[in-house]
Design a protein around this motif. Structure first.
Motif, mmCIF file in Angstrom:
data_model
loop_
_atom_site.group_PDB
_atom_site.id
_atom_site.type_symbol
_atom_site.label_atom_id
_atom_site.label_comp_id
_atom_site.label_asym_id
_atom_site.label_seq_id
_atom_site.Cartn_x
_atom_site.Cartn_y
_atom_site.Cartn_z
ATOM 1 N N PHE A 53 51.108 -12.590 -137.741
ATOM 2 C CA PHE A 53 50.983 -13.745 -136.839
ATOM 3 C C PHE A 53 50.780 -13.272 -135.402
ATOM 4 C CE2 PHE A 53 53.565 -16.637 -134.078
ATOM 5 C CZ PHE A 53 52.743 -17.746 -134.121
ATOM 6 N N GLU A 54 51.577 -12.296 -134.986
ATOM 7 C CA GLU A 54 51.479 -11.835 -133.598
ATOM 8 C C GLU A 54 50.203 -11.035 -133.336
ATOM 9 O OE1 GLU A 54 55.367 -10.189 -132.874
ATOM 10 O OE2 GLU A 54 56.185 -12.212 -132.551
ATOM 11 N N ARG A 55 49.783 -10.273 -134.330
ATOM 12 C CA ARG A 55 48.529 -9.525 -134.158
ATOM 13 C C ARG A 55 47.348 -10.479 -134.016
ATOM 14 N NH1 ARG A 55 49.727 -5.769 -138.347
ATOM 15 N NH2 ARG A 55 47.736 -6.069 -139.373
ATOM 16 N N LEU A 56 47.306 -11.483 -134.881
ATOM 17 C CA LEU A 56 46.215 -12.465 -134.789
ATOM 18 C C LEU A 56 46.239 -13.179 -133.451
ATOM 19 C CD1 LEU A 56 46.401 -14.107 -138.324
ATOM 20 C CD2 LEU A 56 44.409 -12.929 -137.381
ATOM 21 N N ARG A 57 47.426 -13.519 -133.012
ATOM 22 C CA ARG A 57 47.538 -14.252 -131.751
ATOM 23 C C ARG A 57 47.003 -13.417 -130.602
ATOM 24 N NH1 ARG A 57 53.204 -16.785 -130.303
ATOM 25 N NH2 ARG A 57 53.746 -14.590 -130.270
ATOM 26 N N GLU A 58 47.407 -12.141 -130.584
ATOM 27 C CA GLU A 58 46.938 -11.258 -129.513
ATOM 28 C C GLU A 58 45.427 -11.080 -129.551
ATOM 29 O OE1 GLU A 58 48.841 -7.374 -129.437
ATOM 30 O OE2 GLU A 58 50.772 -8.453 -129.400
ATOM 31 N N ARG A 59 44.928 -10.890 -130.775
ATOM 32 C CA ARG A 59 43.530 -10.511 -130.882
ATOM 33 C C ARG A 59 42.563 -11.685 -130.726
ATOM 34 N NH1 ARG A 59 40.576 -6.014 -132.302
ATOM 35 N NH2 ARG A 59 38.609 -6.565 -133.304
ATOM 36 N N TYR A 60 42.923 -12.820 -131.302
ATOM 37 C CA TYR A 60 41.956 -13.926 -131.339
ATOM 38 C C TYR A 60 42.408 -15.214 -130.658
ATOM 39 C CZ TYR A 60 39.905 -11.028 -135.024
ATOM 40 O OH TYR A 60 39.359 -10.003 -135.736
ATOM 41 N N PHE A 61 43.705 -15.368 -130.418
ATOM 42 C CA PHE A 61 44.182 -16.672 -129.942
ATOM 43 C C PHE A 61 45.010 -16.560 -128.669
ATOM 44 C CE2 PHE A 61 43.615 -16.931 -134.542
ATOM 45 C CZ PHE A 61 42.800 -18.040 -134.653
ATOM 46 N N SER A 62 44.759 -15.511 -127.892
ATOM 47 C CA SER A 62 45.655 -15.270 -126.757
ATOM 48 C C SER A 62 45.604 -16.391 -125.723
ATOM 49 C CB SER A 62 45.343 -13.923 -126.108
ATOM 50 O OG SER A 62 43.977 -13.894 -125.764
#
Ligand SMILES: *Cc1c(COP(=O)(O)O)cnc(C)c1O
Length: 222
Positions: A174-183
């Motif tokens: 969840f946190e990786r996706l947020r950083e990479r695509y949804f920051s």
């Protein structure tokens, strides 16, 4: 104990920021109405036909979540009313949801389902793909879906260590996706994990949405 009491027991102890989807699959309209009359509005189902029937018969302010594997050719039946599809397990499915949401003039909330458990019967993206998932897809072209976060299940075992590490894994994804695509997206804020047997551990590991069935409605009769 009745449905309202069971529900109250869970809801009254939920930390701030954690919501509850009451998983009503295989349970009757009457039991759902007991929860509804107690004020509950978020319900989850895992089969399209059952979901559509319940949607048609029950009050229209219920917010339905689809939590089971969704075949692409069935998206059209739920797109007109579904609040959230938690079981998005392919980009093709995501594109289909966008297309049917557009036809219904709606924006549908979606969660990406990830597979972290030992069981190989469960659907979902593999953890590895979190860093590259959207490299080839321009999300801004999908205007009728809103990706809200991640959903997953822990290994179904009496091994607390394993369950906890599955939840940690989901949180990392969840946190990786947020950083990479949804920051820069405030709506990417939902980590749906935890069921009747493990929701307390899930909350300790950062869940923002638990999906509880049997603890509220009793054992399912298949
Ligand atoms: C059935 C189901 C639940 C709820 O399970 P319980 O053990 O009855 O709480 C949660 N999530 C998913 C994806 C399910 O299929």
């Amino acid at each position: 104990m009745g449905v309202a009491e069971n529900l109250e027991k869970i809801v009254s102890r939920l930390p701030m920021g954690v919501s509850l989807v009451a998983v009503s699959k295989f349970h009757s309209d009457e039991l759902i109405m007991e929860a509804y009359n107690h004020g509950h509005r978020q319900f989850g189902e895992n089969r399209v036909q059952e979901l559509v029937g319940k949607y048609e018969r029950l009050p229209k302010d219920i917010e339905w979540s689809m939590i089971g594997h969704l075949q692409r050719n069935k998206v059209k039946y739920i797109a007109p009313f579904i609040s959230m599809i938690q079981s998005v397990d392919s980009l093709e499915l995501l594109e289909d949801i966008n297309r049917y949401a557009e036809r219904s003039g709606r924006v549908i909330d979606c969660l990406l389902q990830f597979h972290v458990a030992e069981e190989d019967t469960k659907y979902g993206f593999l953890p590895d793909c979190a860093d590259t998932l959207f490299d080839k897809l321009d999300l801004s072209t999908l205007k009728n879906i809103r990706i809200r976060g991640v959903m997953g299940m822990a290994t179904n075992r009496d091994d607390e260590g394993r369950v906890r590490s599955d939840f940690r894994n989901l949180r990392e994804i969840f946190e990786r996706l947020r950083e990479r695509y949804f920051s820069d997206s405030e709506s990417f804020n939902t980590l749906s994990m935890g069921m009747s047997g493990d929701y307390e551990i899930a909350i300790e590991e950062g869940s923002t949405m638990i999906r509880v069935g049997s603890l509220i409605f009793g054992e399912r009769v298949y």
